[in-house]
Design a protein around this motif. Structure first.
Motif: not given
Length: 195
Positions: A55-72
Motif C-alpha cells: 500500500k505504501a511503496v507499490r501503490l504510492a499514495p500521494t499523501d502517505p501516512t508517517p508509517e507509510q513514509q518510513k516504509l517508502i
C-alpha cells in the motif's frame, strides 16, 4: 568505481561468505584505489514486503501516512545504494538449499516496477544496466549448480531481470565434506576474478 558490499550471513565471524566478500572488495579496491565502498549488513534486518509495504511503496499514495513514509524511505534507500553502485559484491550463504531470507527480502525491496524494471510490449526490461555483480557463494553441503542448489540460478535470474547481467561467482561449496578443497576452489576463483 562505487562498490556496494552486501553481507547476509547469520554466523558472524565464522562466516565463509563474509570472508569471501571482504577478500573480493579488497581485491577490487587494491586495483581501483579511488573506489568508494558502501557496506550493508542485511543480517541487521531487512523488512519483508507485506500488505503495508504494498500500500505504501507499490501503490504510492500521494499523501502517505508517517508509517507509510518510513516504509517508502527504507525501500528507496536500498534501491538508491544499488543505483549508485558500479559493482555489487553480495555474500550469499546457502541455508536449506537457498539464499537467506534477508537477501530475498532485499531483492524484494529493490525489485520495483518503474524504478528497477519496467514492463514493455516486448516484456520486462531491467533498468539497472551497466553494473557488475560478484556473488560470494558458500555452502556446507550444497554444490553450486547442482539439483540441490536453488540459489545461484535464482539470484542470476533476479539480477538479470533488473538489468544486471554481468554476474560472476566465487564459490566455496561442499565445505562440510572437504572444507580445505572448498576454500581452495573459492581462492582459485577469486584469483581469476578480474578486478
Amino acid at each position: 568505481m562505487n562498490i556496494l558490499h552486501i553481507d547476509s550471513a547469520i554466523t558472524g565471524e565464522a562466516s565463509v561468505s563474509r570472508k569471501l566478500t571482504a577478500d573480493i572488495v579488497a581485491k577490487l579496491t587494491a586495483a581501483n584505489p579511488d573506489a568508494t565502498v558502501t557496506y550493508r549488513d542485511l543480517n541487521q534486518g531487512v523488512p519483508a514486503i507485506d500488505t503495508d509495504w504494498f500500500k505504501a511503496v507499490r501503490l504510492a499514495p500521494t499523501d502517505p501516512t508517517p508509517e507509510q513514509q518510513k516504509l517508502i524511505e527504507i525501500s528507496d534507500a536500498y534501491l538508491a545504494e544499488v543505483q549508485a553502485a558500479d559493482v555489487l559484491v553480495i555474500g550469499m550463504p546457502i541455508y536449506n538449499f537457498t539464499l537467506t531470507a534477508q537477501l530475498k527480502n532485499w531483492l524484494d525491496q529493490i525489485a520495483r516496477a518503474g524504478k528497477s524494471f519496467r514492463y514493455t510490449e516486448a516484456g520486462p526490461e531491467g533498468l539497472l544496466k551497466g553494473k557488475r555483480a560478484i556473488i560470494a557463494y558458500s555452502a556446507a553441503g550444497t554444490p553450486m549448480g547442482s539439483e540441490m542448489d536453488h540459489a545461484s540460478d535464482y539470484i542470476r535470474f533476479m539480477l538479470g531481470f533488473l538489468g544486471i547481467t554481468d554476474v560472476d561467482f566465487v564459490a566455496a561449496d561442499r565445505l562440510a565434506m572437504d572444507r580445505e578443497a572448498g576454500l581452495a576452489r573459492a581462492q582459485d576463483a577469486l584469483e581469476k576474478l578480474a578486478a
